[in-house]
Scaffold this motif. Structure first.
Motif, PDB file in Angstrom:
ATOM      1  N   ASN A 122      54.230  53.262   6.055  1.00 56.08           N
ATOM      2  CA  ASN A 122      54.642  52.583   4.832  1.00 56.08           C
ATOM      3  C   ASN A 122      54.515  53.578   3.685  1.00 56.08           C
ATOM      4  O   ASN A 122      54.355  54.779   3.925  1.00 56.08           O
ATOM      5  CB  ASN A 122      53.858  51.279   4.600  1.00 56.08           C
ATOM      6  N   GLY A 123      54.555  53.106   2.464  1.00 50.81           N
ATOM      7  CA  GLY A 123      54.504  53.999   1.309  1.00 50.81           C
ATOM      8  C   GLY A 123      53.191  54.734   1.141  1.00 50.81           C
ATOM      9  O   GLY A 123      53.125  55.747   0.442  1.00 50.81           O
ATOM     10  N   MET A 164      46.664  63.978  -0.167  1.00 54.20           N
ATOM     11  CA  MET A 164      46.240  62.681  -0.695  1.00 54.20           C
ATOM     12  C   MET A 164      45.734  62.799  -2.129  1.00 54.20           C
ATOM     13  O   MET A 164      45.097  63.772  -2.497  1.00 54.20           O
ATOM     14  CB  MET A 164      45.120  62.134   0.197  1.00 54.20           C
ATOM     15  N   THR A 165      46.017  61.761  -2.912  1.00 49.59           N
ATOM     16  CA  THR A 165      45.405  61.637  -4.236  1.00 49.59           C
ATOM     17  C   THR A 165      44.071  60.917  -4.056  1.00 49.59           C
ATOM     18  O   THR A 165      43.834  60.273  -3.034  1.00 49.59           O
ATOM     19  CB  THR A 165      46.315  60.836  -5.184  1.00 49.59           C
ATOM     20  N   PRO A 166      43.168  61.013  -5.030  1.00 46.24           N
ATOM     21  CA  PRO A 166      41.849  60.376  -4.879  1.00 46.24           C
ATOM     22  C   PRO A 166      41.959  58.871  -4.648  1.00 46.24           C
ATOM     23  O   PRO A 166      42.888  58.219  -5.117  1.00 46.24           O
ATOM     24  CB  PRO A 166      41.160  60.654  -6.213  1.00 46.24           C
ATOM     25  N   GLU A 207      48.151  60.130   8.378  1.00 45.57           N
ATOM     26  CA  GLU A 207      48.619  61.059   7.341  1.00 45.57           C
ATOM     27  C   GLU A 207      48.834  60.274   6.053  1.00 45.57           C
ATOM     28  O   GLU A 207      49.667  59.370   6.014  1.00 45.57           O
ATOM     29  CB  GLU A 207      49.944  61.708   7.745  1.00 45.57           C
ATOM     30  N   TYR A 208      48.068  60.616   5.030  1.00 46.03           N
ATOM     31  CA  TYR A 208      48.278  60.002   3.729  1.00 46.03           C
ATOM     32  C   TYR A 208      49.436  60.682   3.025  1.00 46.03           C
ATOM     33  O   TYR A 208      49.572  61.903   3.072  1.00 46.03           O
ATOM     34  CB  TYR A 208      47.023  60.134   2.856  1.00 46.03           C
ATOM     35  N   ARG A 209      50.252  59.900   2.367  1.00 48.53           N
ATOM     36  CA  ARG A 209      51.352  60.455   1.573  1.00 48.53           C
ATOM     37  C   ARG A 209      50.801  60.917   0.224  1.00 48.53           C
ATOM     38  O   ARG A 209      49.835  60.353  -0.276  1.00 48.53           O
ATOM     39  CB  ARG A 209      52.420  59.405   1.339  1.00 48.53           C
TER      40      ARG A 209
END
Length: 140
Positions: free
Chosen positions: A12-13, A65-67, A28-30
């Motif tokens: 997903n997003g 990834m962002t925090p 995997e984080y976007r």
């Protein structure tokens, strides 16, 4: 002998979940901001995939990834992680560390909280190191 490829379990997003042929999941984080509903859905599907496969290990790719937001962090630490360990059999997390220093710092409470649950997180700079640790019979 043909090589077995990894397959997408869910995306997903917020990110993507892969089933690896060597018996672990890859998260995997976007990059960029996340919607919390999508973030929670991603992690809930991750826990379901552990149960479905009977696996106990995840390679968590946080490099882009962002925090975590404070609410994401609290939900992961107080709700998702204890449930994933208790109900889904999650035992080992190999984390590819985020390039963003604030995202790295946001992982500290999770690593400490995981120890109390009998879960082991290890951080790695390269996929090769993370994959080798996940493949090792003794992961301490």
């Amino acid at each position: 002998m043909p090589t077995v490829a990894r397959t997408i379990y869910f995306e997903n997003g917020a990110g993507r979940i892969w089933e690896e042929p060597t018996a672990y999941l890859r998260l995997e984080y976007r990059p960029g901001p996340r919607e919390e509903v999508q973030f929670r859905a991603l992690l809930n599907h991750l826990a379901q995939a552990l149960v479905r496969r009977g696996w106990n290990s995840i390679l968590v790719d946080q490099r882009h990834m962002t925090p975590f937001s404070p609410s994401e962090q609290a939900w992961m630490l107080n709700e998702w992680l204890p449930r994933a360990v208790r109900e889904s059999g999650y035992r080992y997390g190999a984390v590819l560390v985020a390039h963003n220093v604030f995202a790295r710092l946001a992982m500290s409470p999770l690593v400490l909280g995981a120890r109390e649950l009998g879960h082991t997180y290890r951080t790695f700079e390269t996929e090769t190191e993370a994959e080798a640790w996940l493949a090792a019979p003794n992961r301490n």
